[in-house]
Each structure stands twice: as C-alpha cells, then as structure tokens.
Design an enzyme around this catalytic site. Structure first.
Site, mmCIF file in Angstrom:
data_model
loop_
_atom_site.group_PDB
_atom_site.id
_atom_site.type_symbol
_atom_site.label_atom_id
_atom_site.label_comp_id
_atom_site.label_asym_id
_atom_site.label_seq_id
_atom_site.Cartn_x
_atom_site.Cartn_y
_atom_site.Cartn_z
ATOM 1 N N ASP A 160 -27.429 42.681 -24.301
ATOM 2 C CA ASP A 160 -25.976 42.523 -24.173
ATOM 3 C C ASP A 160 -25.562 41.594 -23.029
ATOM 4 O OD1 ASP A 160 -26.738 44.159 -22.115
ATOM 5 O OD2 ASP A 160 -25.193 45.672 -22.419
ATOM 6 N N ARG A 200 -37.120 52.469 -24.443
ATOM 7 C CA ARG A 200 -37.228 51.660 -23.214
ATOM 8 C C ARG A 200 -38.673 51.506 -22.751
ATOM 9 N NH1 ARG A 200 -32.228 53.356 -19.929
ATOM 10 N NH2 ARG A 200 -33.631 54.062 -18.322
ATOM 11 N N HIS A 237 -34.773 57.461 -24.846
ATOM 12 C CA HIS A 237 -35.505 56.610 -23.900
ATOM 13 C C HIS A 237 -36.848 56.109 -24.400
ATOM 14 C CE1 HIS A 237 -32.494 58.350 -21.206
ATOM 15 N NE2 HIS A 237 -32.630 57.218 -20.553
ATOM 16 N N ASP A 273 -26.414 43.266 -17.598
ATOM 17 C CA ASP A 273 -25.171 42.649 -17.093
ATOM 18 C C ASP A 273 -24.678 43.251 -15.775
ATOM 19 O OD1 ASP A 273 -24.475 44.876 -18.483
ATOM 20 O OD2 ASP A 273 -22.931 43.914 -19.720
ATOM 21 N N THR A 292 -33.052 43.475 -20.500
ATOM 22 C CA THR A 292 -32.473 44.757 -20.906
ATOM 23 C C THR A 292 -32.699 44.930 -22.403
ATOM 24 O OG1 THR A 292 -30.414 45.954 -21.358
ATOM 25 C CG2 THR A 292 -30.177 43.603 -20.990
ATOM 26 N N ILE A 293 -33.056 46.132 -22.809
ATOM 27 C CA ILE A 293 -33.307 46.344 -24.242
ATOM 28 C C ILE A 293 -32.029 46.137 -25.057
ATOM 29 C CG2 ILE A 293 -35.248 47.911 -23.845
ATOM 30 C CD1 ILE A 293 -33.242 50.189 -24.857
ATOM 31 N N ARG A 351 -44.854 39.257 -12.565
ATOM 32 C CA ARG A 351 -46.169 38.607 -12.438
ATOM 33 C C ARG A 351 -46.024 37.075 -12.435
ATOM 34 N NH1 ARG A 351 -49.343 36.602 -16.566
ATOM 35 N NH2 ARG A 351 -51.615 36.626 -16.284
ATOM 36 N N ALA A 352 -45.234 36.561 -13.373
ATOM 37 C CA ALA A 352 -45.071 35.105 -13.469
ATOM 38 C C ALA A 352 -44.426 34.545 -12.201
ATOM 39 C CB ALA A 352 -44.228 34.759 -14.697
ATOM 40 N N ALA A 400 -31.878 50.193 -43.999
ATOM 41 C CA ALA A 400 -30.915 51.295 -43.862
ATOM 42 C C ALA A 400 -29.785 51.174 -44.889
ATOM 43 C CB ALA A 400 -30.334 51.289 -42.454
ATOM 44 N N ARG A 453 -38.753 57.818 -42.237
ATOM 45 C CA ARG A 453 -38.552 57.461 -43.636
ATOM 46 C C ARG A 453 -39.553 58.179 -44.542
ATOM 47 N NH1 ARG A 453 -36.856 52.442 -45.338
ATOM 48 N NH2 ARG A 453 -36.933 52.308 -47.580
HETATM 49 O O1 F6P Z 1 -29.147 49.631 -20.554
HETATM 50 C C1 F6P Z 1 -30.216 50.239 -21.169
HETATM 51 C C2 F6P Z 1 -29.868 51.627 -21.623
HETATM 52 O O2 F6P Z 1 -31.036 52.231 -22.130
HETATM 53 C C3 F6P Z 1 -28.733 51.714 -22.643
HETATM 54 O O3 F6P Z 1 -29.165 51.426 -23.943
HETATM 55 C C4 F6P Z 1 -28.273 53.127 -22.463
HETATM 56 O O4 F6P Z 1 -26.907 53.264 -22.802
HETATM 57 C C5 F6P Z 1 -28.467 53.371 -21.007
HETATM 58 O O5 F6P Z 1 -29.409 52.409 -20.552
HETATM 59 C C6 F6P Z 1 -28.978 54.736 -20.659
HETATM 60 O O6 F6P Z 1 -29.030 54.825 -19.285
HETATM 61 P P1 F6P Z 1 -29.703 56.050 -18.505
HETATM 62 O O7 F6P Z 1 -31.160 55.936 -18.728
HETATM 63 O O8 F6P Z 1 -29.331 55.816 -17.104
HETATM 64 O O9 F6P Z 1 -29.153 57.257 -19.121
#
Ligand code: F6P
Length: 323
Positions: free
Chosen positions: A131, A255, A252, A105, A127-128, A23-24, A188, A156
C-alpha cells in the site's frame, strides 16, 4: 558530501525480504568503504541509541529468512516532535550521514520527519500490504500472496470434499491488493475489498446462488481485512444459501516465512540502488520505488502525495472467470 557512515532500520509490520535488503545495503556499503550500523526496533532504537555495528558476517545466512534481524516496532513517541528530536540528536552525536528506513507508509512518514529534522533520509518500501502508493511494488508482497494462496488451496480441498463455502480473511489494512491477487489465483467465487463498494445480498449471496445453479458445489470467498466482519459474512452466507460457510482468518501467518525469489531479487536490487544511485550520489531525502518494473526514486515529500490505484480490470476479470 562524503558519506562515511549510514544507519539502517526496519519499522512497522515486518515483511519477508527485509533481511535481504539489510544484507544488500550492508554488503554494498562496506564494499564502498561506508560504515554501517543497524538500529534495533525501528525508530525506537534511533531515539534510544540502541544499535550495533554491521560487518560482512552480521548479514550472513539471512537472505532466506523472514522477519527482520533488526527487529521492528510501531513507535508512538516518534510521532511527537520530542521523539523526532531525540532521534536527530542521536544521529548528529554518532555522525550518521544518512538513515535508511525500511517499511510501509507509516515508515515513509517517519523518514520524512527525519528529513525535516535535518537528517539525510532514504526510504525503501517493504510491507506485505503493497500500500505504499509511490511504488508499484513493496518487498514482502509476493511472499505474503503466495502464503495466502497456499493456505486457501488447503482450505479448498476440504471445502470441495464437504461441499462447503470457505470464507477467508486476508491482510492488507485498507488495501485490497492481497485479496484481489489471491482471489484470482485461487478462483474465488467472490472477492470483497475496501476499494470496491458491495452489497452482501446483491453481489455475494446472489452470485453464490447463481453459481450453485450452474453446478458449483464448493465456494471460496476472499475478504480483505478492513471490510465487514468476516465471521458475519460467513454467517449470512450460511443463512441465505443453505451452504455451510466457515470463516478462516489467516492473520500473521501471511507476514512470516522465507521470501520468494521475487522478493529476494527486488530487495537486493533496491538495497544496492539506495547506496549506489542515491546515497553515494549525495541524493538524499529520497524514497526508492518500483515503477514500470524499474527501480526509481522520488523526493520523500512527493512520494507521500501519490494516490494508490486499485486494479479494477484485474478485479473484474477475477469475477468474470470464477463462475
Ligand atoms: O502492515 C502490515 C499488517 O500486517 C497489516 O496487514 C495489518 O493490518 C497490520 O499489519 C497488523 O498489525 P499488527 O501486527 O500490529 O496487529
């Protein structure tokens, strides 16, 4: 160089905040009379010519939405010379002055391939996993951690009521950032990450037994993916301590969801920066990044040479106070 037309794509695992950056970029570019096209399904769409024209309304009502309106993919063909050649040909045919690739990456490497093929290329980290080594922050990371924290808080409650141990696997590929920060935030008892060597008996079982002796009755163990199998860890904890340990793989769910304020603000700031401070200044083949909480940019080749640092201090602090 007069920039008239740019393309945007999202690639790799989706991350909350990708829509905010789309959007930006779109709105900022249109305000500067730069045409924008959205490429579908990451580098795949760049090879196959799958795109649509973006206007002010294409990006309406998306700032709060997770996922990516441009869809994403992990394109194996783009790893070949032939695939990159197809994408470069499409960019030349469509007279695209620059491509902005948003992702992790793998996407940064893809952006470098485009640059090497003579296409002006800009990268934005999203990316979550957090890295991307050249940037202290990647869009989506904050939302993912907050999701993980909320999920573990729920686990918990039941671990506390039944005096059990909850062993929770979080995402991050080979990066323990989500695990460490979620671990400290949920208190934890143990955090297992790929960056830090551990011995299950010495560092985890012994620690749980010690905290049990000190009166602890329920336990949370956070495991970063990329370590030992989480179900095996839970089994061993049960066998060795007598405490029932249950394994949960968050997967997931981390994400998805509406991006946090932090992700929306950083996404919007990086998107505007990519146009105003990079592309419109004819500075191409750059990776946008966050350094000391400020948006900066690096040459893409240099960006790939950074080494990701692990926050040892935060890790040891987390263990120190979760006893
Ligand atoms: O790069 C984001 C990520 O969610 C990683 O944390 C995980 O290892 C990977 O993607 C999972 O990928 P996929 O959804 O293709 O299985």
């Amino acid at each position: 160089m007069k920039i008239k037309k740019i393309a945007i794509l999202t690639s790799g695992g989706d991350a909350p905040g990708m829509n905010a950056v789309i959007r930006a970029i779109t709105r900022y570019s249109l305000a500067k009379n730069v045409e924008v096209i959205g490429i579908m399904h990451g580098f795949t769409g760049l090879r196959t010519g799958d795109y649509f024209s973006m206007n002010l309304r294409t990006v309406s009502d998306i700032i709060h939405r997770g996922g990516t309106i441009l869809y994403s993919s992990r394109d194996l063909m783009f790893k070949t010379e032939e695939g990159v050649g197809e994408a470069a040909e499409f960019c030349r045919k469509e007279k695209i002055d620059a491509v902005i690739s948003i992702g992790g990456d793998g996407t940064l490497k893809g952006a470098q391939c485009l640059a090497k093929a003579g296409i002006n290329s800009v990268f934005i980290p999203a990316t979550i996993d957090n890295d991307v080594a050249c940037s202290e922050y990647s869009i989506g990371y904050d939302t993912a951690m907050n999701t993980a924290m909320e999920m573990v808080d729920k686990l918990r409650d039941t671990a506390q009521s039944h005096e059990k141990c909850s062993v929770v696997e979080v995402m991050g590929r080979n990066c323990g950032d989500i695990a460490v920060r979620t671990g400290i935030a949920v208190g934890a008892t143990a955090i297992i990450v790929p960056e830090h060597e551990y011995n299950l008996d010495e560092d985890i079982i012994k620690r749980i037994k010690y905290t049990q002796k000190m009166g602890k009755r329920h336990f949370i163990v956070i495991v970063a993916e990329g370590c030992e199998k989480t179900s095996q860890i839970a089994k061993k904890i049960s066998e060795e301590t007598g405490i029932q340990a249950r394994c949960t793989i968050l997967g997931h769910v981390q994400r998805g969801g509406s991006p946090t304020l932090r992700d929306r603000v950083i996404a919007s700031t990086m998107g505007c920066y990519a146009i105003n401070d990079v592309i419109l200044k004819s500075r191409v083949n750059r990776a946008v990044a966050l350094s000391c909480n400020k948006v900066v940019d690096y040459d893409i080749g240099d960006a790939l040479k950074f080494k990701k640092c692990f926050d040892e201090k935060l890790y040891s602090n987390a263990l120190e106070i979760s006893i």
